[in-house]
Design an enzyme around this catalytic site. Sequence first.
Site, PDB file in Angstrom:
ATOM      1  N   GLU A   1      -6.660   4.670   7.937  1.00 13.60           N
ATOM      2  CA  GLU A   1      -6.527   6.306   7.999  1.00 13.60           C
ATOM      3  C   GLU A   1      -7.901   6.314   7.248  1.00 13.60           C
ATOM      4  OE1 GLU A   1      -1.781   5.590   7.329  1.00 13.60           O
ATOM      5  OE2 GLU A   1      -2.896   5.889   5.813  1.00 13.60           O
TER       6      GLU A   1
ATOM      7  N   LYS B   1      -0.246   4.042  -0.175  1.00 12.62           N
ATOM      8  CA  LYS B   1      -0.928   5.302   0.377  1.00 12.62           C
ATOM      9  C   LYS B   1      -1.262   6.386  -0.737  1.00 12.62           C
ATOM     10  CE  LYS B   1      -0.007   3.524   4.987  1.00 12.62           C
ATOM     11  NZ  LYS B   1       0.079   3.895   6.276  1.00 12.62           N
TER      12      LYS B   1
ATOM     13  N   HIS C   1      -9.628   1.081   5.695  1.00  8.98           N
ATOM     14  CA  HIS C   1      -8.222   1.034   5.888  1.00  8.98           C
ATOM     15  C   HIS C   1      -8.521   2.397   7.254  1.00  8.98           C
ATOM     16  CE1 HIS C   1      -3.952   2.446   6.701  1.00  8.98           C
ATOM     17  NE2 HIS C   1      -4.002   1.842   5.742  1.00  8.98           N
TER      18      HIS C   1
ATOM     19  N   GLU D   1      -4.691  -5.012  10.955  1.00  6.87           N
ATOM     20  CA  GLU D   1      -3.489  -3.373  10.962  1.00  6.87           C
ATOM     21  C   GLU D   1      -3.952  -3.021  12.130  1.00  6.87           C
ATOM     22  OE1 GLU D   1      -3.857  -0.542   7.839  1.00  6.87           O
ATOM     23  OE2 GLU D   1      -6.080  -0.508   8.615  1.00  6.87           O
TER      24      GLU D   1
ATOM     25  N   SER E   1       3.225  -2.750  10.511  1.00  5.35           N
ATOM     26  CA  SER E   1       5.028  -2.364   9.824  1.00  5.35           C
ATOM     27  C   SER E   1       5.949  -4.026   9.681  1.00  5.35           C
ATOM     28  CB  SER E   1       4.895  -1.995  11.103  1.00  5.35           C
ATOM     29  OG  SER E   1       4.473  -0.544  11.020  1.00  5.35           O
TER      30      SER E   1
ATOM     31  N   ASN F   1       0.706  -0.953   0.081  1.00  6.75           N
ATOM     32  CA  ASN F   1      -0.389   0.021   0.298  1.00  6.75           C
ATOM     33  C   ASN F   1       1.088   1.380  -0.048  1.00  6.75           C
ATOM     34  OD1 ASN F   1      -1.835   2.144   0.521  1.00  6.75           O
ATOM     35  ND2 ASN F   1      -2.258   1.760   2.688  1.00  6.75           N
TER      36      ASN F   1
ATOM     37  N   GLY G   1       3.346   3.267  11.714  1.00  4.23           N
ATOM     38  CA  GLY G   1       3.833   4.414  11.139  1.00  4.23           C
ATOM     39  C   GLY G   1       4.406   5.043  12.890  1.00  4.23           C
TER      40      GLY G   1
END
Length: 249
Positions: A96, A11, A94, A166, A211, A9, A172
């Site tokens: 985000e 992003k 996702h 996730e 990650s 991904n 991150g």
Amino acid sequence: MPTPLIAGNWKMNGSRALVDDFGRAFHDADLPDGVAVALMVPFPYLAAAGRAFEATPLALGAQTLSDRPSGAFTGEVSGEMLRDCGARMVLVGHSERRTLFGEDDDAVLARVRAALGVGLVPVLCLGETLEERDAGRSEAVVLGQLEAVFDALDADERARLVLAYEPVWAIGTGRTATPEQAQAVHGAIRARLARYDAGLAAATQVLYGGSMKAANAVELLAQPDIDGGLIGGASLNVDEFLAICQSAG
């Protein structure tokens, strides 16, 4: 056992040059037999990636889609448009999108249905925040997100989804779930799938998206209920991503 899948991904990152780099690298890549690979690239690069990924094992994916098929929705991109650019799968829900853009369970379900309606494979993302984990609510949150979608689908529709766990607290942040922590949630997801159907639980790909890197991929992928990875930052480096793919064999 489900086919291992490593999905990158990007992003809001990448470039035409990076698209071409991946196309060249994977044209002659030595990948383990039976490992599937995909890249979810930003909308502007979908057409270029579709061309660059021809004759490679890379499947093309997108990062989200509108729940509407067409119309006066400036800035939105429909599932049919993604298909027209060569996409075969799309991320839905996702973390985000949930946290930054306010997509709740109803919005996620609508996008899953939109993807299924045009023949895209939805990669349904599930995950808890640090506060939810510290409160001991990881499984409740993750399984609640799963049920909000799967309870509304029929058996044939459920069988067409890929899942990705996730943990938001491990994306991150420099923190990574231990293989045992990741496996515990994956195992709970698999057990919940079995309550819908034993065959569904056995066949559904459940990816880990916290990650994963070349340095920890082997240990994570060795867990019995982790069927691959949803790779963020490491998917922007050709050599790193290829090394993760090779770890999945």
